[in-house]
Design an enzyme around this catalytic site. Structure first.
Site, short mmCIF file in Angstrom:
data_model
loop_
_atom_site.label_atom_id
_atom_site.label_comp_id
_atom_site.label_asym_id
_atom_site.label_seq_id
_atom_site.Cartn_x
_atom_site.Cartn_y
_atom_site.Cartn_z
N GLU A 27 0.55 -1.32 -0.07
CA GLU A 27 0.43 -0.41 -0.23
C GLU A 27 1.44 1.15 0.26
O GLU A 27 0.52 2.28 -0.45
CB GLU A 27 -1.05 0.32 1.23
CG GLU A 27 -2.24 -0.95 1.05
CD GLU A 27 -3.11 -0.96 2.49
OE1 GLU A 27 -4.46 -0.74 2.48
OE2 GLU A 27 -2.47 -1.64 3.21
N GLU B 87 -4.52 -9.04 4.06
CA GLU B 87 -5.81 -8.51 4.88
C GLU B 87 -7.03 -9.80 4.99
O GLU B 87 -7.41 -9.87 6.23
CB GLU B 87 -5.67 -7.43 4.71
CG GLU B 87 -4.22 -6.25 5.21
CD GLU B 87 -3.82 -5.72 4.14
OE1 GLU B 87 -2.87 -5.45 4.00
OE2 GLU B 87 -3.84 -6.48 3.02
#
Length: 708
Positions: A142, A163
């Site tokens: 990210e 995640e």
């Protein structure tokens, strides 16, 4: 409103044990472009301790960006880049810190703190570049998405947004930025599909093909090539062109596809995938800040939920407990294994031979009752090696060497006279196995370990008629051998420490997750699954429709339904294990007359798959004799979970394994039970089943749950 620095300072106080990642700034002169600032993320440890982002680490990156921001504003630099230490870019948030969070507002601060730091990279007055030089996961991926451009190393073995697999959402920009970069369908593949497929990783080339990175370079001189490419971008010589993102019906179709994948995998029982998809759906209008805010909320809600705590617990079992098996003897007692014997040459035995051959690279010899079977077994192993060669997984030299190492002989004396480790994989019947071991003991060296791949029989009884029962050990693999990591290592009543230590050492060489198990009927996985399946079969026998019984356990999000699993195992094996356990524990384990009828009829399962999905076989339906007690899905589920909780409680009382954690580790690695259940005991605790059935939870507060 708290500043980023205040947020991170408060979070750091909650997490005193953080392994801190520094962010070092250095300057380079790029040919034809000018002065460039390069930030390197490094926790000061080697690649076996990957770089993570805890609160102090984010504060270090924030401070580095302060410096770069000033230099950019003053015109001192033409661009800024971000890279990692050798072999590691960054692998996301430090989960040890997440485990410690006990309040929603603290969880919210972690999400907001990451966003506040990362989005500054997009706000600099100069272009920014992420150089994915090594493993990148979660927040590591990210932080790069916030940059203007990205390059990736062809040598990267692991790149992912894991995640959802753990029970979170990509919460530092992944859900909002990725679909706006590569389109919603490709983003769904990375965020949902790969994650829910046992956390599938991308290689460097795939990262480039998906459009996440703008350039792909070889690992050997990756940073050098990335910087030269950067210079050409900054000078205008190279213009990066990206495909336009379809924000029409394709976006909605991608989100719908993601929901279908989530439904198939977790059946609505685990919220993370759905929260992630909601954010991806809303990101269609390109409002990134709204997306970041939604990520913060989802992250905080999920951090305070049981699914994530179970996911982290499961992750720690697989990453930590699995590497240090509880109860294993001192490693120094293990004997070297320079030759392996395999009794049997059927499919299971051949799979075992292939595994020993590939991992140990020592001579492996198979025996069986006739030459035809032996030739077939050796042929299977050699054909599998040729397949590996064809796929480029091994080179010609290694293929030749491995094929030369596997042989087969009829005479056990000839095959096993110099073997250090002999494993049997013959018919699951005590008399047959005792006879085999007597024959092997007569010809194998005195130091050789005799291992049995039995799935349910007593190792002690198997060894009881031998002169040296102390060298017999249970070595129970799970099918398919090449895929399922679990190895139940069973200590018989007279197994000695040297035999046990050798078994654990071999398991480690085989790259298996070894769990020490007491010699009790069906050990761990098969005992729990048989109780689980037995209760499903009981309610069917009593009168509940097959479809209702199957659908009842869908909310657990198991890899397959009970009767599809039975088909995979084989009804005859399922029946045999239930008969074994019925003899041991007749009050709890039944033998289903309907299952016996299915086996007697030679059926391979309850279903036919003609339409592409399982449907009850009309011939099986005609065999079923059912009572008139029809339960609802909720009633079936309650009964099944109560049975499983009772059985696990009894197994722990008997000392079948050291702790509930080993039960969960076995179910995750041997039966593919999901991370969001934490195996099973955290789920049973969370749902109150453990307390109802056993009067107490399996795990202490704060273990797989929010700290009190």
């Amino acid at each position: 409103m708290s500043t980023t620095a205040e947020l991170l300072k408060g979070a750091a106080e909650l997490f005193p044990g953080e392994v801190v990642t520094a962010a070092h700034v250095r300057h380079l002169d790029l040919p034809g472009a000018g002065r460039f600032a390069l930030i390197t993320l490094d926790n000061g440890l080697d690649h076996t301790k990957p770089t993570t982002f805890g609160p102090q680490s984010l504060a270090h990156l924030d401070a580095a960006i302060d410096q770069v921001e000033r230099e950019a504003a003053d015109g001192e630099i033409v661009g800024a880049g971000l890279t990692g230490k050798p072999f590691i870019f960054a692998v996301g948030a430090d989960l040890k810190g997440v485990e410690l969070l006990g309040r929603h507002e603290d969880a919210l601060a972690i999400g907001k703190g990451g966003h506040d730091v990362f989005k500054r990279l997009a706000g600099l007055a100069v272009p920014t570049f992420a150089y994915y030089n090594g493993a990148a996961m979660g927040g590591g991926v990210e932080v790069g998405l916030h940059c203007t451009y990205r390059t990736v190393s062809r040598a990267i073995p692991a790149f992912s947004l894991p995640e959802v697999f753990l029970g979170l959402v990509p919460g530092w920009g992944g859900c909002a930025l990725l679909p706006n970069l590569i389109g919603a369908d490709r983003a769904v593949k990375v965020i949902i599909e790969n994650s829910l497929n046992q956390n599938r990783q991308l290689k460097g080339g795939q990262v480039f093909e998906l459009g996440i990175a703008d350039a792909l370079f070889d690992g050997a001189d990756f940073l050098e090539q990335s910087l030269l490419w950067t210079a050409s971008v900054l000078s205008g010589e190279t213009v990066v062109e990206r495909a336009e993102v379809d924000r029409g019906a394709a976006w909605d179709a991608a989100v719908a596809r993601g929901r279908a994948i989530a439904d198939a995998k977790v059946h609505g029982a685990a919220p993370a995938a759905y929260r992630a998809l909601d954010i991806v759906a809303a990101a269609k209008d390109g409002d990134l800040q709204a997306g970041f805010d939604a990520e913060d909320r989802a992250l905080a809600d999920l951090i305070m939920g049981g699914e994530l705590r179970s996911g982290i617990y499961a992750f720690n079992l697989v990453q930590k407990r699995a590497k240090r098996p509880v109860g294993a003897p001192d490693r120094s007692l293990a004997r070297p294994v320079t030759k392996v014997g395999v009794v049997g040459a059927g499919l299971m035995a051949s799979q075992l031979a292939l595994l020993f051959l590939r991992r140990l690279e020592v001579p492996v010899v198979l025996t069986d009752i006739d030459q035809e079977r032996i030739d077939k077994g050796v042929g299977y192993v050699r054909a599998e090696i040729d397949k590996l060669l064809g796929k480029g997984r091994i080179n010609q030299d290694r293929a030749n060497r491995l094929k030369a190492l596997v042989t087969g002989v009829l005479d056990k004396a000839e095959g096993f006279a110099d073997a250090d480790f002999v494993i049997e994989a013959v018919f699951e019947e005590m008399g047959v196995k005792q006879k085999v071991f007597a024959e092997v003991e007569a010809v194998a060296p005195a130091h050789a370990i005799l291992a049995t791949n039995t799935s349910s029989l007593s190792v002690s009884e198997m060894a009881s008629k031998l002169r040296h029962p102390e060298r017999v050990v249970g070595f129970h693999f799970f099918n398919p051998v090449a895929i399922l990591p679990l190895l139940e290592i069973v200590r018989g009543e007279r197994t000695d420490d040297a035999a046990l230590a050798t078994a654990f050492a071999v398991a480690k060489q085989l790259k298996k997750t070894a769990v020490l198990v007491k010699d009790a009927p069906a050990f761990v996985v098969n005992r729990i699954l048989t109780r689980f399946m037995g209760e499903i079969q009981n309610v069917i026998d009593e009168g509940t429709p097959v479809a209702t019984a199957e659908k009842a356990v869908e909310p657990l999000g198991l890899p397959m339904s009970p009767l599809v699993l039975l088909e995979l195992v084989g009804p005859a094996i399922g029946l045999h294990v239930s008969e074994t356990l019925n003899r041991a524990f007749p009050d709890r384990f039944t033998v289903s007359p309907n299952l016996a009828a299915v086996v007697a009829a030679g059926k391979r399962g309850f279903y036919v798959h003609d339409s592409g999905k399982p449907e009850l076989d009309p011939e099986v339906a005609a065999l079923l004799k059912q009572g008139d007690t029809v339960l609802t899905e909720e009633q079936v589920r309650a009964r099944v979970l109560a049975a499983v909780a009772q059985e696990i409680g009894l197994m722990l009382d008997e000392g079948v394994v050291a702790e509930a954690q080993d039960i969960d580790l076995c179910l995750i690695t041997g039966a593919g039970w999901p991370f969001h259940l934490g195996g099973i005991t955290p789920y049973l605790d969370r749902e109150g089943v453990s307390e109802r059935v056993n009067g107490k939870p399996f795990l202490a507060p704060g273990v797989a749950s929010v700290p009190a």
